[in-house]
Design a protein around this motif. Sequence first.
Motif, PDB file in Angstrom:
ATOM      1  N   ASN A 236       0.849  -1.186   0.000  1.00 53.00           N
ATOM      2  CA  ASN A 236       0.000   0.000   0.000  1.00 53.00           C
ATOM      3  C   ASN A 236       0.880   1.229   0.000  1.00 53.00           C
ATOM      4  OD1 ASN A 236      -2.564  -1.388   0.293  1.00 53.00           O
ATOM      5  ND2 ASN A 236      -1.955  -1.821   2.406  1.00 53.00           N
ATOM      6  N   TYR A 237       0.409   2.299  -0.633  1.00 52.90           N
ATOM      7  CA  TYR A 237       1.184   3.543  -0.545  1.00 52.90           C
ATOM      8  C   TYR A 237       0.254   4.748  -0.522  1.00 52.90           C
ATOM      9  CZ  TYR A 237       0.595   4.033  -5.674  1.00 52.90           C
ATOM     10  OH  TYR A 237       0.116   4.154  -6.937  1.00 52.90           O
ATOM     11  N   ARG A 238       0.765   5.828   0.078  1.00 56.21           N
ATOM     12  CA  ARG A 238       0.050   7.090   0.150  1.00 56.21           C
ATOM     13  C   ARG A 238       1.025   8.230  -0.143  1.00 56.21           C
ATOM     14  NH1 ARG A 238      -2.908   7.113   5.946  1.00 56.21           N
ATOM     15  NH2 ARG A 238      -0.809   6.520   6.593  1.00 56.21           N
ATOM     16  N   ILE A 239       0.466   9.362  -0.564  1.00 54.05           N
ATOM     17  CA  ILE A 239       1.259  10.566  -0.804  1.00 54.05           C
ATOM     18  C   ILE A 239       0.809  11.653   0.159  1.00 54.05           C
ATOM     19  CG2 ILE A 239       1.976  12.323  -2.483  1.00 54.05           C
ATOM     20  CD1 ILE A 239       2.871   9.551  -3.288  1.00 54.05           C
ATOM     21  N   PHE A 240       1.752  12.326   0.801  1.00 53.35           N
ATOM     22  CA  PHE A 240       1.457  13.480   1.645  1.00 53.35           C
ATOM     23  C   PHE A 240       2.122  14.704   1.034  1.00 53.35           C
ATOM     24  CE2 PHE A 240       1.402   9.725   4.306  1.00 53.35           C
ATOM     25  CZ  PHE A 240       0.254   9.897   5.078  1.00 53.35           C
ATOM     26  N   ALA A 241       1.362  15.790   0.863  1.00 52.04           N
ATOM     27  CA  ALA A 241       1.941  16.978   0.248  1.00 52.04           C
ATOM     28  C   ALA A 241       1.164  18.224   0.618  1.00 52.04           C
ATOM     29  CB  ALA A 241       1.971  16.827  -1.268  1.00 52.04           C
ATOM     30  N   ASN A 242       1.866  19.330   0.737  1.00 50.86           N
ATOM     31  CA  ASN A 242       1.264  20.661   0.910  1.00 50.86           C
ATOM     32  C   ASN A 242       1.744  21.537  -0.236  1.00 50.86           C
ATOM     33  OD1 ASN A 242       0.676  19.513   3.358  1.00 50.86           O
ATOM     34  ND2 ASN A 242       1.485  21.167   4.594  1.00 50.86           N
ATOM     35  N   ASP A 243       0.948  22.567  -0.543  1.00 48.52           N
ATOM     36  CA  ASP A 243       1.483  23.569  -1.450  1.00 48.52           C
ATOM     37  C   ASP A 243       2.298  24.559  -0.622  1.00 48.52           C
ATOM     38  OD1 ASP A 243      -0.400  25.035  -0.149  1.00 48.52           O
ATOM     39  OD2 ASP A 243      -1.572  25.543  -1.901  1.00 48.52           O
TER      40      ASP A 243
END
Length: 243
Positions: A236-243
């Motif tokens: 399983n994988y997830r992406i975490f990001a902010n502008d």
Amino acid sequence: SMSLGGSTQYSSECDAYEKSYATAVNSAAAKNISIVAAAGNAGSTTSINAPACVHNVTSVGWTSKSDTIASSSNAGATIDVVAPGSSIVSAALGSGTATNSGTSMATPHVAGAFALLRHFYFSLSGKWLSNDDVERSLRVTGVTVTDTRSGVNNNYPRIDVQAAMIYLNSSPLISYVIPTPGNGNATSQTNITINITSDKQLSTPVLEFNNVNYTMNMLNSTNYFASVVPGDGLYNYRIFAND
């Protein structure tokens, strides 16, 4: 904010031909100084004047107040945005005011929008937007205006500053590019590259792959990737990001 241009018009970016302009503009852009320039008023539907045709310049065409591309406005593939330029009241040389029309009257609207959006975003985040981020916010949120003069029906974004502010204050949209082979299929490979695309420049996106975090690399301001080397198994994988 530049209202100037030579007699030569270009249907594509002109950096290779207008090297003096390009050098000066690139030096400014490297310091995150925005250059906004009038496209010219020769009535071309396919080309614009220098320095508006330089890559790092935001080029501006002009519309009437009813969102019609003016008959004398230059346009074409290198136009970035359009703005009102019809019967604009502005300061006159010496004193008082004067009313004029043209891309030179539309361009200061866009330069003012750049300044406002930079200040607005800084008040939100304590960070200064890049030139590309400001221009993108105006292009993405602009009101679509169709230029029917050439019979091709080219569309251009007429700036909408309020819509751009709302866009800048919203969460970034992120889309995944699922690596081959995708769900339900199998293949033999030693590594997997996961790509994401965003509508905004992101601040250090992180891939969480099977509970291990990987900093994603930037291909360009809105595209990022990370590679992992898993063994056989289900992940399983997830992406975490902010502008």
